[in-house]
Scaffold this active site. Structure first.
Site, PDB file in Angstrom:
ATOM      1  N   TYR A 198       5.413   7.855  -2.728  1.00 12.72           N
ATOM      2  CA  TYR A 198       5.511   7.837  -1.264  1.00 12.72           C
ATOM      3  C   TYR A 198       5.279   6.424  -0.761  1.00 12.72           C
ATOM      4  O   TYR A 198       4.724   5.576  -1.455  1.00 12.72           O
ATOM      5  CB  TYR A 198       4.499   8.806  -0.637  1.00 12.72           C
ATOM      6  CG  TYR A 198       3.055   8.385  -0.811  1.00 12.72           C
ATOM      7  CD1 TYR A 198       2.330   8.770  -1.934  1.00 12.72           C
ATOM      8  CD2 TYR A 198       2.404   7.597   0.140  1.00 12.72           C
ATOM      9  CE1 TYR A 198       1.004   8.390  -2.109  1.00 12.72           C
ATOM     10  CE2 TYR A 198       1.079   7.215  -0.015  1.00 12.72           C
ATOM     11  CZ  TYR A 198       0.381   7.615  -1.147  1.00 12.72           C
ATOM     12  OH  TYR A 198      -0.917   7.227  -1.316  1.00 12.72           O
ATOM     13  N   CYS A 199       5.738   6.181   0.465  1.00 11.22           N
ATOM     14  CA  CYS A 199       5.466   4.910   1.135  1.00 11.22           C
ATOM     15  C   CYS A 199       5.416   5.188   2.641  1.00 11.22           C
ATOM     16  O   CYS A 199       5.327   6.340   3.046  1.00 11.22           O
ATOM     17  CB  CYS A 199       6.521   3.865   0.778  1.00 11.22           C
ATOM     18  SG  CYS A 199       8.199   4.298   1.277  1.00 11.22           S
ATOM     19  N   THR A 200       5.482   4.165   3.470  1.00 10.05           N
ATOM     20  CA  THR A 200       5.285   4.344   4.915  1.00 10.05           C
ATOM     21  C   THR A 200       6.350   5.233   5.557  1.00 10.05           C
ATOM     22  O   THR A 200       6.038   6.217   6.199  1.00 10.05           O
ATOM     23  CB  THR A 200       5.318   2.968   5.618  1.00 10.05           C
ATOM     24  OG1 THR A 200       4.502   2.069   4.877  1.00 10.05           O
ATOM     25  CG2 THR A 200       4.817   3.075   7.046  1.00 10.05           C
ATOM     26  N   GLY A 202       9.568   5.777   3.775  1.00 11.25           N
ATOM     27  CA  GLY A 202      10.489   6.259   2.753  1.00 11.25           C
ATOM     28  C   GLY A 202      11.412   5.221   2.161  1.00 11.25           C
ATOM     29  O   GLY A 202      11.987   5.427   1.093  1.00 11.25           O
ATOM     30  N   ILE A 227       5.026   8.691   4.931  1.00 11.97           N
ATOM     31  CA  ILE A 227       3.804   9.219   5.547  1.00 11.97           C
ATOM     32  C   ILE A 227       4.036   9.566   7.015  1.00 11.97           C
ATOM     33  O   ILE A 227       3.507  10.538   7.534  1.00 11.97           O
ATOM     34  CB  ILE A 227       2.661   8.180   5.428  1.00 11.97           C
ATOM     35  CG1 ILE A 227       2.426   7.837   3.967  1.00 11.97           C
ATOM     36  CG2 ILE A 227       1.392   8.699   6.065  1.00 11.97           C
ATOM     37  CD1 ILE A 227       1.714   6.506   3.767  1.00 11.97           C
TER      38      ILE A 227
END
Ligand SMILES: [Zn+2]
Ligand SMILES: [Zn+2]
Length: 343
Positions: A198-200, A202, A227
């Site tokens: 995951y990241c901020t 996508g 997220i």
């Protein structure tokens, strides 16, 4: 024709304050083949400037990455405009959960080589062969699976203030650095573990997941919309929230609180705190975590040296900076020998 901003950031801030209009903060990205990024950039700027869009948008041959805010009453026009561009039709918009009229103060549309600033320059793998996208519900289910390895694809200063429970959070400064480190750490899991990332918002996972598939990982998943979208879905669908702390974001808000937990510490005194600031000394501008007490005591600076410099008249500060190059180019994030409590 006006193609750039003519108002200063200050003037913009005053305007927004005055208007008191509700703005929506959102982000989106798309990989696409853009033949003439310069032309596309101008097209976007003219249209969005008229709609009162503010934000930071990167356009490249490989696609677009946009973080912006739109006056609420123009949102429909904005959405329709996107839908008329074939590769942006129904593009997923990551809408922030907290809106701040001052998240962005200007409209900046920039042509770049890549749409992620610290991205990969690797043409050896197919970016479109990416991992399986999962929504918040599926993501939560995957985290219950004992065969899941969860990896945070963001940098140290981002995961420091918030991350998913049980995630591996690499201590890296850039996305580029993180890929080989993670690959080495997880090399025994290629065949049978679920590699979930995951990241901020996508976008980093789009590339990272393709990279790991290329490197032989068989089961690669990525949190769709990152997220930001997870937090929205959790709230809307009343799902269990597995994210603790704050989500670091790349606008003036700096972060969105997702859970009440404060998992970081003031880098100067060590007490629980998760507020990022930039050192008040313009020549330093270090991004670090500082509590209110330390901010008072240190005059919003990261060190005694910066306090000294910052207390000089502006002209004297400018004199000191001469010949030292542009400080923003050596922009260091959250690392300095003066920060006692930065682990
Ligand atoms: Zn402190
Ligand atoms: Zn400093």
């Amino acid at each position: 024709m006006q193609l750039y901003n003519k108002l200063s950031a200050k003037e913009r801030a005053a305007l927004i304050e005055e208007a008191g209009e509700d703005r929506l903060t959102l982000s989106f990205y798309a990989y696409a083949k853009i033949g003439n990024p310069e032309l596309f950039r101008n097209y976007l700027f003219i249209a969005w400037d008229q709609m009162g869009v503010l934000g930071r948008i990167y356009v490249a041959h490989e696609g677009i990455n946009a973080q912006l805010s739109v006056p609420a009453q123009n949102f429909d026009t904005f959405k329709k405009f996107l839908d008329e561009i074939y590769f942006l039709e129904n593009v997923r918009l990551n809408i922030a959960i907290e809106h701040d009229a001052k998240a962005f103060l200007k409209l900046k549309v920039k042509v770049r080589k890549k749409i992620v600033s610290d991205g990969l320059n690797d043409a050896s793998f197919d970016v479109t062969n990416r991992g399986i996208h999962v929504d918040a519900e599926k993501f939560n289910a995957l985290l219950e699976d004992p065969d899941t390895v969860l990896v945070d694809m963001r940098n140290h200063y981002e995961s420091e203030i918030g991350h998913f429970r049980g995630a591996i959070t690499p201590d890296v400064d850039t996305f580029r650095d993180s890929l080989p480190i993670i690959e080495e750490d997880l090399k025994d899991y290629k065949e049978d573990k679920n590699l979930v990332m995951y990241c901020t918002g996508g976008i980093r996972c789009e590339k990272a997941s393709a990279y790991y598939k290329h490197k032989g990982f068989k089961k690669v998943f990525q949190l769709e919309g990152g997220i930001i979208e997870y937090a929205r879905q959790v709230e809307k669908q009343k799902l269990e929230n597995k994210f603790i702390g704050k989500n670091f974001v790349f606008d003036h808000r700096r972060s969105e609180r997702i859970s009440e937990d404060v998992i970081a510490h003031c880098h100067q005194c060590g007490k629980p705190c998760d507020t990022h600031v930039n050192c008040a000394n313009e020549a330093c501008h270090l991004l670090f975590i500082q509590c209110e007490d330390c901010a008072m005591e240190m005059n919003n600076c990261c060190s005694e040296d910066c306090m000294k410099t910052n207390s000089l008249p502006y002209e004297a500060q400018k004199e000191l900076r001469k010949g030292k190059g542009n400080s923003n180019k050596i922009f260091k994030k959250g690392r300095s020998k003066f920060l006692k409590y930065k682990s």
